[in-house]
Scaffold this active site. Structure first.
Site, mmCIF file in Angstrom:
data_model
loop_
_atom_site.group_PDB
_atom_site.id
_atom_site.type_symbol
_atom_site.label_atom_id
_atom_site.label_comp_id
_atom_site.label_asym_id
_atom_site.label_seq_id
_atom_site.Cartn_x
_atom_site.Cartn_y
_atom_site.Cartn_z
ATOM 1 N N GLY A 7 0.829 -1.210 0.000
ATOM 2 C CA GLY A 7 0.000 0.000 0.000
ATOM 3 C C GLY A 7 0.864 1.261 0.000
ATOM 4 C CG LEU A 11 -3.028 9.170 4.771
ATOM 5 C CD1 LEU A 11 -2.675 10.589 4.372
ATOM 6 C CD2 LEU A 11 -4.346 9.148 5.553
ATOM 7 C CE1 TYR A 137 -11.246 -0.266 10.114
ATOM 8 C CE2 TYR A 137 -10.660 -1.117 7.954
ATOM 9 C CZ TYR A 137 -10.326 -0.416 9.095
ATOM 10 O OH TYR A 137 -9.075 0.128 9.241
ATOM 11 N N PRO A 164 -3.914 3.245 14.999
ATOM 12 C CG PRO A 164 -3.076 3.667 12.875
ATOM 13 C CD PRO A 164 -3.728 2.590 13.707
ATOM 14 C CB THR A 165 -6.679 8.431 16.432
ATOM 15 O OG1 THR A 165 -5.489 9.174 16.192
ATOM 16 C CG2 THR A 165 -6.704 7.963 17.873
ATOM 17 C CG ASN A 166 -10.693 9.375 12.750
ATOM 18 O OD1 ASN A 166 -10.770 8.612 13.712
ATOM 19 N ND2 ASN A 166 -11.694 9.624 11.950
ATOM 20 C CG HIS A 180 -11.147 8.475 6.434
ATOM 21 N ND1 HIS A 180 -10.287 7.811 5.588
ATOM 22 C CD2 HIS A 180 -11.617 7.544 7.290
ATOM 23 C CE1 HIS A 180 -10.261 6.525 5.920
ATOM 24 N NE2 HIS A 180 -11.045 6.340 6.943
ATOM 25 C CE LYS A 188 -18.377 17.461 2.118
ATOM 26 N NZ LYS A 188 -19.641 16.922 2.739
ATOM 27 C CG ASP A 273 -23.714 13.444 14.009
ATOM 28 O OD1 ASP A 273 -24.421 13.939 14.904
ATOM 29 O OD2 ASP A 273 -23.231 14.096 13.058
HETATM 30 O O1 GFB Z 1 -13.845 10.284 8.975
HETATM 31 P P1 GFB Z 1 -15.196 9.688 9.026
HETATM 32 O O2 GFB Z 1 -15.816 9.308 7.752
HETATM 33 O O3 GFB Z 1 -15.112 8.403 9.938
HETATM 34 O O4 GFB Z 1 -16.285 10.710 9.724
HETATM 35 P P2 GFB Z 1 -15.382 7.963 11.419
HETATM 36 C C1 GFB Z 1 -16.103 11.334 10.873
HETATM 37 C C2 GFB Z 1 -17.271 12.243 11.174
HETATM 38 O O5 GFB Z 1 -17.275 13.310 10.213
HETATM 39 C C3 GFB Z 1 -18.700 11.706 11.195
HETATM 40 C C4 GFB Z 1 -18.608 13.639 9.843
HETATM 41 O O6 GFB Z 1 -19.340 12.227 12.328
HETATM 42 C C5 GFB Z 1 -19.330 12.307 9.941
HETATM 43 O O7 GFB Z 1 -20.726 12.545 10.089
HETATM 44 N N1 GFB Z 1 -18.584 14.218 8.483
HETATM 45 C C6 GFB Z 1 -19.023 15.459 8.170
HETATM 46 C C7 GFB Z 1 -18.135 13.636 7.364
HETATM 47 N N2 GFB Z 1 -18.901 15.689 6.847
HETATM 48 C C8 GFB Z 1 -18.356 14.572 6.315
HETATM 49 C C9 GFB Z 1 -18.006 14.187 4.983
HETATM 50 O O8 GFB Z 1 -18.191 14.924 3.993
HETATM 51 N N3 GFB Z 1 -17.470 12.961 4.807
HETATM 52 C C10 GFB Z 1 -17.245 12.104 5.898
HETATM 53 N N4 GFB Z 1 -16.671 10.926 5.660
HETATM 54 N N5 GFB Z 1 -17.569 12.428 7.170
HETATM 55 C C11 GFB Z 1 -14.261 5.833 10.428
HETATM 56 C C12 GFB Z 1 -14.513 4.359 10.310
HETATM 57 O O9 GFB Z 1 -15.216 6.361 11.282
HETATM 58 O O10 GFB Z 1 -12.969 6.086 10.988
HETATM 59 C C13 GFB Z 1 -13.422 3.734 9.463
HETATM 60 O O11 GFB Z 1 -15.772 4.156 9.698
HETATM 61 C C14 GFB Z 1 -12.038 4.103 9.961
HETATM 62 O O12 GFB Z 1 -13.556 2.337 9.454
HETATM 63 C C15 GFB Z 1 -11.948 5.599 10.167
HETATM 64 O O13 GFB Z 1 -11.754 3.507 11.115
HETATM 65 C C16 GFB Z 1 -10.624 5.991 10.772
HETATM 66 O O14 GFB Z 1 -14.343 8.531 12.275
HETATM 67 O O15 GFB Z 1 -16.798 8.228 11.828
#
Ligand code: GFB
Length: 321
Positions: A7, A11, A137, A164-166, A180, A188, A273
């Site tokens: 990979g 990122l 996942y 890792p965290t996000n 993400h 956007k 959310d």
């Molecule tokens: O990063 P994200 O998609 O993943 O979203 P998670 C985090 C938060 O951002 C959520 C809000 O509360 C979404 O509602 N959000 C707002 C958005 N606008 C947007 C947008 O345009 N796109 C996205 N994607 N989110 C993931 C896991 O959870 O974390 C994965 O599902 C992985 O498996 C990743 O572990 C690190 O933090 O919610």
């Protein structure tokens, strides 16, 4: 060390490559980095995975390749998010066993139990179901931790599960449906600014997250590869719990750094959310760093976000989107 990096264009993989490009970061002059991507090897296929290992003969493997995505991709494609990661992990574990390679494999803090006390620590990994939005996942990655133990006890395989965290940074996937939150909002915001429109943030903006800059992760991965005693079990990679921020605050910073302006943000509360929070402690990592890299400091979110916004502006036509 002969390091196989799977990979390598993603990122995390590209951040490790960038770190290696600077000779001073190389663990030793003899160390070589062998980069692989999905265009040269299908890691879901046992024969092609083994052929890659035969070619590289790795002493060490950093397995960055994975089927990953944000909340909405996990909700849309749970089967692929679970199945493809299981297939890749199975082939990587088996080839590492055959070649005696030390392995680093990536989990994520989203795999911890959803109903739990905070901050989360490594011992709580299997203490209850994960958030339903990414269950497939999450269980595929929990299984990697279980198999890491299994391969150690049966074949003395040396593997480290990092959690890792996000993550965010240059070379991320900015594709709006799969991305993400940070790459999605940056993409956007740039589009909104160019069109004179508003930035639409999905959800209420209230959920909380801890964000880790990819360059920091790359430095920590090389330190762990060199020094971490894998018998100590999985390790969370995260800035401290008080670095947690709301999605709304992140959106406001991105609106500022892209020049859109905070006044041009709207929240679409019809969208999910996801998990409210997944606050993780990093005490295990801090004690590791105290011994092996006491001067290490995490990149502040504002600095990393500004750099990532500038990176996408300057790579808008060529980045993954
Ligand atoms: O990063 P994200 O998609 O993943 O979203 P998670 C985090 C938060 O951002 C959520 C809000 O509360 C979404 O509602 N959000 C707002 C958005 N606008 C947007 C947008 O345009 N796109 C996205 N994607 N989110 C993931 C896991 O959870 O974390 C994965 O599902 C992985 O498996 C990743 O572990 C690190 O933090 O919610």
């Amino acid at each position: 060390m002969r390091i196989l990096l799977t990979g390598s264009a993603g990122l995390c993989g590209s951040a490790i490559q960038a770190l290696f490009a600077d000779e001073t970061n190389k663990p030793s002059t003899e160390t070589t980095l062998h980069c692989s991507t999905s265009s040269d090897t299908d890691l879901c296929n046992t024969a092609s995975t083994e052929a890659l290992f035969e070619r590289v003969q790795p002493s060490h493997v950093i397995h960055c390749a994975a089927r990953v995505g944000g909340l909405f991709k996990n909700q849309r494609e749970p089967v692929e998010m679970g199945r493809l990661n299981l297939l890749m992990q199975d082939n990587i574990f088996e080839s590492c066993k055959k070649h005696g390679s030390r392995l680093i494999i990536f989990l994520s803090t989203c795999i911890f139990p959803d109903k739990t006390s905070y901050p989360i620590n490594e011992s709580m990994l299997h203490d209850g179901p994960p958030h339903p939005s990414n269950a497939a996942y999450a269980y595929s990655k929990r299984f990697a931790e279980t198999m890491s133990h299994a391969y150690r006890s049966e074949y003395s395989l040396d593997s480290i599960c990092v959690i890792p965290t996000n993550l965010y940074g240059p070379n991320d996937n900015f594709e709006l449906q799969d991305a993400h939150v940070i790459p999605a909002l940056i993409h956007k915001a740039i589009l909104a600014k160019r069109a004179g429109e508003k930035l639409i943030v999905a959800g209420s903006g209230k959920p909380l997250r801890q964000f880790l800059y990819s360059k920091d992760l790359a430095i920590l991965i090389l330190l762990l590869l060199k020094h971490y005693d894998s018998s100590k079990g999985p390790i969370i990679i995260s800035p401290s719990p008080d670095s947690e921020v709301s999605i709304g605050d992140v959106a406001r910073l991105i609106a500022t750094f892209t020049g859109l302006g905070e006044e041009n943000i709207v929240f679409d509360t019809s969208k999910s959310d996801g998990q409210n929070k997944k606050t993780a402690d990093n005490l295990k990592l801090k004690s590791f760093l105290a011994e092996h890299a006491p001067s290490f400091a995490f990149t502040p979110l504002e600095e990393g976000l500004r750099a990532t916004c500038q990176w996408m502006e300057s790579h808008f036509d060529t980045c993954r989107k």
